[in-house]
Design an enzyme around this catalytic site. Structure first.
Site, PDB file in Angstrom:
ATOM      1  N   GLU A 119      -6.634  28.838   9.585  1.00 11.02           N
ATOM      2  CA  GLU A 119      -6.851  30.271   9.828  1.00 11.02           C
ATOM      3  C   GLU A 119      -5.633  31.090   9.358  1.00 11.02           C
ATOM      4  O   GLU A 119      -4.497  30.682   9.566  1.00 11.02           O
ATOM      5  CB  GLU A 119      -7.071  30.490  11.333  1.00 11.02           C
ATOM      6  CG  GLU A 119      -7.370  31.932  11.704  1.00 11.02           C
ATOM      7  CD  GLU A 119      -7.554  32.138  13.213  1.00 11.02           C
ATOM      8  OE1 GLU A 119      -7.117  31.288  14.013  1.00 11.02           O
ATOM      9  OE2 GLU A 119      -8.135  33.175  13.579  1.00 11.02           O
ATOM     10  N   LYS A 195     -14.701  36.416  11.271  1.00  8.68           N
ATOM     11  CA  LYS A 195     -14.609  35.809  12.619  1.00  8.68           C
ATOM     12  C   LYS A 195     -15.457  36.590  13.615  1.00  8.68           C
ATOM     13  O   LYS A 195     -15.280  37.796  13.771  1.00  8.68           O
ATOM     14  CB  LYS A 195     -13.139  35.788  13.026  1.00  8.68           C
ATOM     15  CG  LYS A 195     -12.821  35.128  14.359  1.00  8.68           C
ATOM     16  CD  LYS A 195     -11.297  35.001  14.495  1.00  8.68           C
ATOM     17  CE  LYS A 195     -10.819  34.442  15.790  1.00  8.68           C
ATOM     18  NZ  LYS A 195      -9.348  34.230  15.790  1.00  8.68           N
ATOM     19  N   CYS A 232     -11.785  29.731  14.293  1.00  9.49           N
ATOM     20  CA  CYS A 232     -10.989  29.447  15.500  1.00  9.49           C
ATOM     21  C   CYS A 232     -11.716  29.616  16.835  1.00  9.49           C
ATOM     22  O   CYS A 232     -12.487  28.783  17.235  1.00  9.49           O
ATOM     23  CB  CYS A 232      -9.688  30.233  15.472  1.00  9.49           C
ATOM     24  SG  CYS A 232      -8.509  29.553  16.684  1.00  9.49           S
TER      25      CYS A 232
HETATM   26  N1  LIG Z   1      -6.690  32.115  16.643  1.00  4.16           N
HETATM   27  C1  LIG Z   1      -7.419  32.016  17.706  1.00  4.16           C
HETATM   28  O1  LIG Z   1      -8.544  32.488  17.763  1.00  4.16           O
HETATM   29  N2  LIG Z   1      -6.831  31.382  18.732  1.00  4.16           N
HETATM   30  C2  LIG Z   1      -7.397  31.330  20.028  1.00  4.16           C
HETATM   31  C3  LIG Z   1      -6.984  30.133  20.751  1.00  4.16           C
HETATM   32  C4  LIG Z   1      -8.039  29.100  20.796  1.00  4.16           C
HETATM   33  O2  LIG Z   1      -9.221  29.421  20.661  1.00  4.16           O
HETATM   34  O3  LIG Z   1      -7.705  27.942  20.984  1.00  4.16           O
END
Ligand SMILES: NC(=O)NCCC(=O)O
Length: 383
Positions: A119, A195, A232
């Site tokens: 990401e 996203k 993510c």
């Molecule tokens: N970048 C992101 O969405 N991180 C959130 C943490 C996770 O989902 O583990």
């Protein structure tokens, strides 16, 4: 040993368990064995020279009478940031392009058809600081930015589909997005997937930086299968995976940035569960390292301000529809995971377990429609 020094569960098991016991433990932990993929010696040497971990595995499927095997090689890249977070932006981006470029070259030696980066791969994961500048300056056009141009060159040169998750600047509507750009092996931009779910947890409060995606659950038909990207935090939402699968995804990539204290117990489960539930392959990718920021920030947890928000634990892996998964890459090192998939396995497992056929989705759709209405009354019986 601190959490950021512990290299991997796999390595620890291998160095402490007797061989016969190790095989049983691996069977229970990882499912059906994904045999090691023989990688060319030039790739192994180049990876050692360039100081990153290189691992390869295969998922085979039963031979069918009517369909030939549909073998595809995917490459998952995990890496730490190359320059300090206060280096000039163009230097940081350029250094990361070079680092990832040398990993992609090795992927090409290994015959990778589809490669996916982590990401927002061109920048530090700076959203924890809650400062806009200079981080928003890393945002680029998905269609015409330098990073997309760089990936187009890689795609053409190596005949590889490139999935490039970036912070996207959409000039037309002055909007930032967290976007995966999908570049065909011809070098043209096939499209983008934004996203869908934005985290509001711990230091991952990213909603002030970019908007909730508006590209839905797009699937990209490529020469190497139907691909989707669930970025993510989207991996915590089963319906998100499900909708990519309903649109026909055979492989769903999950480029991530997440830290140990927050999500590590969930990491081995979620993408793997999604592969099982949706009769498809999933590829979970996480960055590595600890990123330091000049300005201190707090995490809204009553603790003192600090300059980093923890260790990104890598551990990228691929999961198959039959419940098996590859071992992960290291928690501490840059790495390339090359995995050969036979996409026929998806339908074979679907025919065996029939989760889609038995899913009763029309009934759930109706009930879900009722459950989200303001006048919804939960069906709850009390004594
Ligand atoms: N970048 C992101 O969405 N991180 C959130 C943490 C996770 O989902 O583990």
């Amino acid at each position: 040993m601190s959490a950021c020094e512990f290299e991997s569960l796999e390595k620890s098991l291998e160095s402490h368990l007797p061989e016969a016991e190790l095989a049983e433990v691996k069977r229970l932990l990882f499912g059906r064995e994904t045999p090691k993929l023989a990688l060319p010696s030039c790739a192994v040497e180049a990876a050692a020279e360039r100081r990153f971990e290189l691992k390869g595995y295969t998922f085979d499927a039963a031979q069918e009478q009517l369909r030939p095997p549909r073998r595809v090689r995917v490459g998952l890249v995990q890496h730490r940031i190359v320059l300090p977070t206060d280096a000039p932006i163009l230097d940081q981006v350029g250094a990361t392009h070079s680092r990832v470029g040398e990993i992609v070259e090795v992927a090409a030696m290994c015959g990778v058809n589809v490669i996916c980066f982590q990401e927002t791969w061109t920048m530090p994961f700076a959203f924890c600081t809650r400062e806009k500048e200079p981080w928003t300056e890393f945002a680029e056009s998905a269609e015409e930015g330098n990073t997309t141009r760089f990936c187009q060159e890689l795609a053409k040169k190596y005949n590889m589909v490139v999935i490039s998750p970036i912070l996207e600047r959409e000039e037309l509507h002055s909007t930032l997005w967290n976007t995966a750009v999908v570049i065909s092996n011809s070098g043209s931009v096939l499209g983008k997937s934004r996203k869908n779910h934005i985290p509001r947890v711990g230091d991952f409060n990213e909603s002030t930086y970019y908007m909730e995606g508006d590209t839905g659950h797009t699937v990209f038909q490529t020469q190497f299968g139907k691909l989707a990207v669930n970025i993510c935090y989207g991996r915590h939402h089963p319906l998100n995976w499900f909708m990519y699968s309903m649109n026909g995804a055979e492989i769903i990539f999950n480029p991530s940035a997440t830290v140990g204290a927050l999500s590590e117990p969930m990491w081995p489960i979620e993408a793997r569960n999604a592969a099982i539930a949706n009769h498809c392959f999933t590829c979970a990718i996480n960055r590595v390292g600890t990123e330091h920021f000049k300005s201190e920030f707090t995490s809204g947890d009553g603790k003192k301000a600090h300059h980093d928000f923890g260790h990104f634990y890598g551990s990228s892996y691929v999961a198959g529809p039959d419940g098996s998964r590859t071992p992960g890459l290291s928690r501490t090192r840059d790495g390339l995971l090359v995995v050969e998939l036979d996409l026929n396995l998806n339908r074979q497992v679907s025919d065996k377990w029939s989760f889609k056929m038995t899913g009763r989705y029309a009934e759930y759709a109706e009930k879900l429609g009722e459950a989200v209405r303001p006048d919804f009354k939960p069906k709850l019986i009390k004594e």
